[in-house]
Scaffold this motif. Structure first.
Motif, mmCIF file in Angstrom:
data_model
loop_
_atom_site.group_PDB
_atom_site.id
_atom_site.type_symbol
_atom_site.label_atom_id
_atom_site.label_comp_id
_atom_site.label_asym_id
_atom_site.label_seq_id
_atom_site.Cartn_x
_atom_site.Cartn_y
_atom_site.Cartn_z
ATOM 1 N N ASP A 1 16.262 1.793 -5.442
ATOM 2 C CA ASP A 1 15.184 1.578 -4.209
ATOM 3 C C ASP A 1 15.289 -0.032 -4.042
ATOM 4 N N ASN A 2 15.528 -0.800 -4.938
ATOM 5 C CA ASN A 2 15.665 -2.313 -4.910
ATOM 6 C C ASN A 2 16.575 -2.826 -3.880
ATOM 7 N N ASN A 3 17.603 -1.926 -3.604
ATOM 8 C CA ASN A 3 18.688 -2.649 -2.650
ATOM 9 C C ASN A 3 18.307 -2.227 -1.393
ATOM 10 N N LEU A 4 17.497 -1.541 -1.240
ATOM 11 C CA LEU A 4 16.914 -0.960 0.161
ATOM 12 C C LEU A 4 16.461 -2.401 1.093
ATOM 13 N N SER A 5 16.415 -2.053 2.273
ATOM 14 C CA SER A 5 15.883 -3.174 3.125
ATOM 15 C C SER A 5 14.380 -2.778 3.187
ATOM 16 N N PRO A 6 13.516 -3.510 3.440
ATOM 17 C CA PRO A 6 11.946 -3.470 3.722
ATOM 18 C C PRO A 6 11.806 -2.439 4.505
ATOM 19 N N PHE A 7 12.463 -2.076 5.665
ATOM 20 C CA PHE A 7 12.479 -0.919 6.368
ATOM 21 C C PHE A 7 12.454 0.449 5.960
ATOM 22 N N LEU A 8 13.637 0.321 5.362
ATOM 23 C CA LEU A 8 14.160 1.627 4.576
ATOM 24 C C LEU A 8 13.350 2.101 3.499
ATOM 25 N N GLN A 9 12.910 0.927 2.793
ATOM 26 C CA GLN A 9 11.916 1.237 1.536
ATOM 27 C C GLN A 9 10.762 1.773 2.096
ATOM 28 N N GLY A 10 10.270 1.176 3.258
ATOM 29 C CA GLY A 10 9.003 1.699 3.666
ATOM 30 C C GLY A 10 8.997 3.310 3.994
ATOM 31 N N MET A 11 10.130 3.588 4.672
ATOM 32 C CA MET A 11 10.399 5.112 4.983
ATOM 33 C C MET A 11 10.306 5.939 3.641
ATOM 34 N N VAL A 12 11.176 5.308 2.830
ATOM 35 C CA VAL A 12 10.924 6.051 1.433
ATOM 36 C C VAL A 12 9.883 6.228 0.862
ATOM 37 N N ASN A 13 9.011 5.235 0.948
ATOM 38 C CA ASN A 13 7.773 5.500 0.278
ATOM 39 C C ASN A 13 6.813 6.457 1.008
ATOM 40 N N GLU A 14 6.997 6.572 2.447
ATOM 41 C CA GLU A 14 6.346 7.319 3.154
ATOM 42 C C GLU A 14 6.548 8.895 2.857
ATOM 43 N N GLN A 15 7.953 8.931 2.814
ATOM 44 C CA GLN A 15 8.225 10.188 2.324
ATOM 45 C C GLN A 15 7.814 10.858 1.008
ATOM 46 N N ARG A 16 7.748 9.715 0.057
ATOM 47 C CA ARG A 16 7.250 10.252 -1.185
ATOM 48 C C ARG A 16 5.781 10.599 -1.070
ATOM 49 N N GLU A 17 4.997 9.761 -0.519
ATOM 50 C CA GLU A 17 3.622 10.041 -0.422
ATOM 51 C C GLU A 17 3.589 11.389 0.481
ATOM 52 N N LEU A 18 4.179 11.854 1.498
ATOM 53 C CA LEU A 18 3.990 12.949 2.105
ATOM 54 C C LEU A 18 4.416 14.097 1.213
ATOM 55 N N GLN A 19 5.470 13.759 0.420
ATOM 56 C CA GLN A 19 5.682 15.135 -0.539
ATOM 57 C C GLN A 19 4.597 15.178 -1.577
ATOM 58 N N MET A 20 4.197 14.064 -1.987
ATOM 59 C CA MET A 20 2.896 14.346 -2.802
ATOM 60 C C MET A 20 1.588 14.871 -2.305
ATOM 61 N N ASN A 21 1.305 14.537 -1.294
ATOM 62 C CA ASN A 21 0.359 15.248 -0.543
ATOM 63 C C ASN A 21 0.200 16.515 -0.237
ATOM 64 N N VAL A 22 1.613 16.991 0.274
ATOM 65 C CA VAL A 22 1.787 18.381 0.463
ATOM 66 C C VAL A 22 1.809 19.207 -0.909
ATOM 67 N N GLY A 23 2.454 18.672 -1.760
ATOM 68 C CA GLY A 23 2.078 19.413 -3.154
ATOM 69 C C GLY A 23 0.692 19.407 -3.498
ATOM 70 N N LYS A 24 0.064 18.494 -3.509
ATOM 71 C CA LYS A 24 -1.434 18.719 -3.581
ATOM 72 C C LYS A 24 -2.034 19.715 -2.674
ATOM 73 N N ALA A 25 -1.701 19.655 -1.443
ATOM 74 C CA ALA A 25 -2.418 20.649 -0.486
ATOM 75 C C ALA A 25 -2.122 22.035 -1.053
ATOM 76 N N MET A 26 -0.893 22.326 -1.290
ATOM 77 C CA MET A 26 -0.433 23.698 -1.806
ATOM 78 C C MET A 26 -1.245 24.232 -3.138
ATOM 79 N N ASP A 27 -1.258 23.037 -4.095
ATOM 80 C CA ASP A 27 -1.967 23.606 -5.284
ATOM 81 C C ASP A 27 -3.544 23.697 -4.872
ATOM 82 N N VAL A 28 -4.078 23.103 -4.063
ATOM 83 C CA VAL A 28 -5.673 23.069 -3.694
ATOM 84 C C VAL A 28 -5.796 24.537 -2.883
ATOM 85 N N LEU A 29 -4.947 24.831 -2.024
ATOM 86 C CA LEU A 29 -5.067 25.895 -1.426
ATOM 87 C C LEU A 29 -4.959 27.390 -2.372
#
Length: 261
Positions: A71-99
């Motif tokens: 990830d260190n080789n990604l541009s700031p824009f792409l790195q931001g997109m990667v971080n958002e996807q990771r956060e989305l996956q974590m939150n979706v996983g949490k939502a499924m666990d809670v439900l």
């Protein structure tokens, strides 16, 4: 004349024999040298100090991380997109666990509302349930959790659920069925067990983290709800044998929850 001819023949024959002899010696030396080299090679293999493990280019390729995955080789824009996807996956996983944890204990404890967006909405496929905002959502389900345990035995009742995540629509689909067992002495519904089957669809918010709620549930849609095989109709609590408790209310959402939106 014969003597001269003999000398010529002898002169021609001598180099040929010498060449043959030299060739024979060369072959002998080559054979001896090859034999010696083979012996030395075999001896080197048998020597424990000279053994070296074979190097695997496949293992080296697996051990060395690919630069494209760094990830260190990604541009700031792409790195931001990667971080958002990771956060989305974590939150979706949490939502499924809670439900998954909340459904079986709906009658016993309050659900975890941390997975819901502040602007979450509740709706039904028939359009008769329309709620907005987390505060109204909490009140509606709080009323259900308060009234149902007054009639049904939480320890003997059973709620089961199955869920699947649709990544293309960013939705969590939960199919659930409940067997509500009346408390001893309660005569509503003639004391019979109530069977509830339904499908809930939870839509995930995709707005950036900076705007609040990345990965939170933004919409809860009741796609189907059957009580003893019949579609649930208002006044909803009457389907659960609560006519006297609700005063035969007509209209309203979840026995008055519509006024909270």
């Amino acid at each position: 004349m014969k003597s001269l001819l003999s000398l010529v023949v002898l002169a021609v024959a001598v180099p040929t024999n010498t060449l043959a002899l030299s060739t024979s010696r060369i072959r002998t030396r080559s054979s001896s040298s090859s034999s010696s080299s083979s012996s030395d090679y075999l001896a080197s293999l048998s020597s424990p100090n000279s053994r070296r493990p074979l190097e695997s280019t496949v293992e080296e390729a697996l051990e060395k991380p690919s630069l494209t995955n760094n990830d260190n080789n990604l541009s700031p824009f792409l790195q931001g997109m990667v971080n958002e996807q990771r956060e989305l996956q974590m939150n979706v996983g949490k939502a499924m666990d809670v439900l998954r944890k909340d459904y079986p204990y709906f009658l016993k404890r309050a659900p975890d509302y941390s997975i819901y967006h502040d602007s979450v909405s509740l709706s039904a496929s028939d359009g008769k349930i329309q709620l907005s905002k987390l505060s109204s959502y909490k009140k509606a389900f709080g009323m259900m959790r308060t009234m149902l345990p007054l009639i049904y035995d939480a320890d003997r009742s059973v709620i089961q659920s199955r869920m699947v995540y649709d990544a293309t629509k960013t939705q969590i689909r939960v199919s659930f069925n409940a067997m509500l067992v009346p408390k001893a002495g309660y005569m509503g519904m003639q004391g019979k067990t109530v069977h509830v089957d339904g499908i809930s669809v939870y839509s995930i918010d995709l707005s950036p983290t900076t705007k609040g709620g990345e990965g939170k549930i933004i919409e809860h849609r009741i796609e189907k709800m059957l009580v003893n095989g019949a579609a649930l109709q208002p006044p909803y609590f009457n389907a659960f044998g609560m006519e006297m408790m609700t005063g035969q209310q007509q209209g309203g959402t979840l026995a008055g929850a519509g006024a909270w939106s």
